[in-house]
Structure formats: structure tokens, C-alpha cells
Design a protein around this motif. Structure first.
Motif, short mmCIF file in Angstrom:
data_model
loop_
_atom_site.label_atom_id
_atom_site.label_comp_id
_atom_site.label_asym_id
_atom_site.label_seq_id
_atom_site.Cartn_x
_atom_site.Cartn_y
_atom_site.Cartn_z
N ARG A 86 0.84 -1.20 0.00
CA ARG A 86 0.00 0.00 0.00
C ARG A 86 0.87 1.24 0.00
O ARG A 86 2.05 1.18 0.30
N VAL A 87 0.26 2.36 -0.31
CA VAL A 87 0.96 3.64 -0.26
C VAL A 87 1.34 3.89 1.20
O VAL A 87 0.49 3.74 2.09
N PRO A 88 2.59 4.23 1.47
CA PRO A 88 2.99 4.44 2.87
C PRO A 88 2.29 5.64 3.49
O PRO A 88 2.03 6.64 2.82
N ARG A 89 1.98 5.50 4.75
CA ARG A 89 1.47 6.64 5.51
C ARG A 89 2.62 7.61 5.70
O ARG A 89 3.78 7.22 5.74
N THR A 90 2.28 8.86 5.86
CA THR A 90 3.33 9.87 6.04
C THR A 90 4.19 9.56 7.25
O THR A 90 5.39 9.77 7.23
N SER A 91 3.58 9.00 8.31
CA SER A 91 4.33 8.70 9.53
C SER A 91 5.31 7.54 9.33
O SER A 91 6.23 7.37 10.11
N MET A 92 5.11 6.74 8.28
CA MET A 92 5.99 5.59 8.05
C MET A 92 7.04 5.87 6.98
O MET A 92 7.87 5.02 6.69
N TYR A 93 6.99 7.05 6.41
CA TYR A 93 7.98 7.40 5.40
C TYR A 93 8.99 8.36 6.00
O TYR A 93 8.67 9.51 6.31
N PRO A 94 10.24 7.92 6.17
CA PRO A 94 11.23 8.74 6.89
C PRO A 94 11.57 10.06 6.19
O PRO A 94 11.98 11.01 6.85
N ASN A 95 11.39 10.15 4.88
CA ASN A 95 11.72 11.38 4.16
C ASN A 95 10.48 12.19 3.80
O ASN A 95 10.48 12.94 2.83
N PHE A 96 9.43 12.04 4.60
CA PHE A 96 8.17 12.71 4.31
C PHE A 96 8.34 14.23 4.16
O PHE A 96 7.89 14.82 3.19
N GLU A 97 8.99 14.87 5.11
CA GLU A 97 9.15 16.33 5.07
C GLU A 97 9.93 16.76 3.83
O GLU A 97 9.58 17.74 3.18
N ALA A 130 3.93 14.35 -4.38
CA ALA A 130 5.00 13.34 -4.35
C ALA A 130 4.45 11.99 -4.79
O ALA A 130 5.08 11.27 -5.58
N LEU A 131 3.26 11.64 -4.30
CA LEU A 131 2.64 10.38 -4.70
C LEU A 131 2.32 10.36 -6.19
O LEU A 131 2.52 9.36 -6.87
N LYS A 132 1.86 11.49 -6.68
CA LYS A 132 1.53 11.61 -8.11
C LYS A 132 2.78 11.43 -8.95
O LYS A 132 2.77 10.71 -9.96
N ALA A 133 3.89 12.04 -8.55
CA ALA A 133 5.15 11.92 -9.29
C ALA A 133 5.64 10.47 -9.32
O ALA A 133 6.26 10.04 -10.29
#
Length: 175
Positions: free
Chosen positions: A25-36, A48-51
Motif C-alpha cells: 500500500r501507499v505508505p502513511r506519512t508517519s511511516m515514510y522517513p523522508n516525508f518532510e 509526491a505520490l503523483k510523481a
């Protein structure tokens, strides 16, 4: 010079696509270390998801293999399996999509809810001695909420009541 390595748009796209392959599944923002960093580089998380070609990803469930690996990783980190529920295992509700109970899931992952009777003798001894020291200081037996290692108690003794009984045995042994 900074020790931080700059993460590029291409790396973020690759990481997001890889996470979908692994997690299902698409990662939740809290599980993606480079979210910011992704949010800054692409202007928003949806961008970012669209790209990465993931904006219309419909899979909502994590892969069973990912959940199993995650609980094993966390058990290794904690020194015991996590207690059921989102407090210790944020993906708990996803687990319940696959399994009838937390115990079934732990068994599938090669873990047990409680330690075997012969497991962790040194840890059990330390827990008992720690709380008996607290009891001397407090002049009463501490409550479960006052004992920071109560989750270890639950794992190794099965219950607070069984732990208290083991402490009483130890006190008699020491007398």
C-alpha cells in the motif's frame, strides 16, 4: 560539511514505489522517513505520490509479509513481542484483516504472547529484585502503573498477580 545526505526527487520516487511493493500500500506519512523532504521537494505529499505514479493506488491493506516482518523487527527491538493494540503496534488493525486474534498473528510470526516458563530467568530475577527495591523505598508494593517494566512483567509472568506471587516467594527465600 553536513553529514546529511541530500535526498533527490528521483530517490523519493524510487523509495515510494519500493515501499508500495514491500508493504502492499501507499505508505502513511508517519511511516515514510523522508516525508518532510518529499513534501518540500514536490510541494505536497499528494504531489509526491503523483510523481511516483501512486496517486490512484487503491490497495488499502498492508501485505501480510510486511506485517510479519514488522512485528518481528519490533519484538527484537523491545526484547519481547509487542502487546496487541495500536499503542505498541500501530499496524494492529491491519493485522486483524488477516487474523482472528493477536495470538494467531504472533504464532504465524514465530512469536508467543507470553514467555515459556523456562525463558528469561535472569530477566525475571532482575524484575523481581527491582520491584522489591521499590517496595522497600515506597514501604508498600508498587502498583503496575508505577513500575516502568510492567510490559516485561506481563510477557515473562503472564499477569501482575503471578508476578506479585513470585515476588512474595522471593521475599520468603531472602528472609
Amino acid at each position: 560539511m553536513s553529514d546529511r545526505v541530500a535526498v533527490t526527487k528521483e530517490q523519493i520516487i524510487e523509495e515510494l514505489q519500493q515501499m508500495v511493493k514491500v508493504q502492499g500500500r501507499v505508505p502513511r506519512t508517519s511511516m515514510y522517513p523522508n516525508f518532510e523532504r518529499a513534501r518540500r521537494l514536490f510541494g505536497s505529499w499528494p504531489n509526491a505520490l503523483k510523481a511516483a505514479g501512486l496517486e490512484n493506488e487503491q490497495k488499502r491493506s498492508y501485505k501480510e509479509e510486511f506485517l510479519t516482518a514488522e512485528v518481528q523487527r519490533l519484538a527484537q527491538e523491545l526484547g519481547r513481542p509487542p502487546i496487541s493494540g495500536p499503542h505498541e503496534f500501530p499496524l494492529y488493525m491491519s493485522v486483524m484483516e488477516y487474523y482472528d486474534s493477536w495470538e494467531d498473528f504472533l504464532e504465524h510470526a514465530g512469536l508467543r504472547k507470553y514467555a515459556s516458563e523456562d525463558e528469561g530467568a535472569e530477566v525475571k530475577e532482575k524484575l523481581i529484585l527491582d520491584i522489591l527495591q521499590m517496595e522497600k523505598i515506597m514501604r508498600r508494593f508498587p502498583t503496575m502503573s508505577e513500575f516502568k517494566d510492567y510490559r516485561l512483567v506481563r510477557y515473562y509472568f503472564g499477569s501482575w498477580k503471578a508476578f506479585k506471587a513470585a515476588c512474595e516467594e522471593k521475599k520468603m527465600e531472602l528472609s
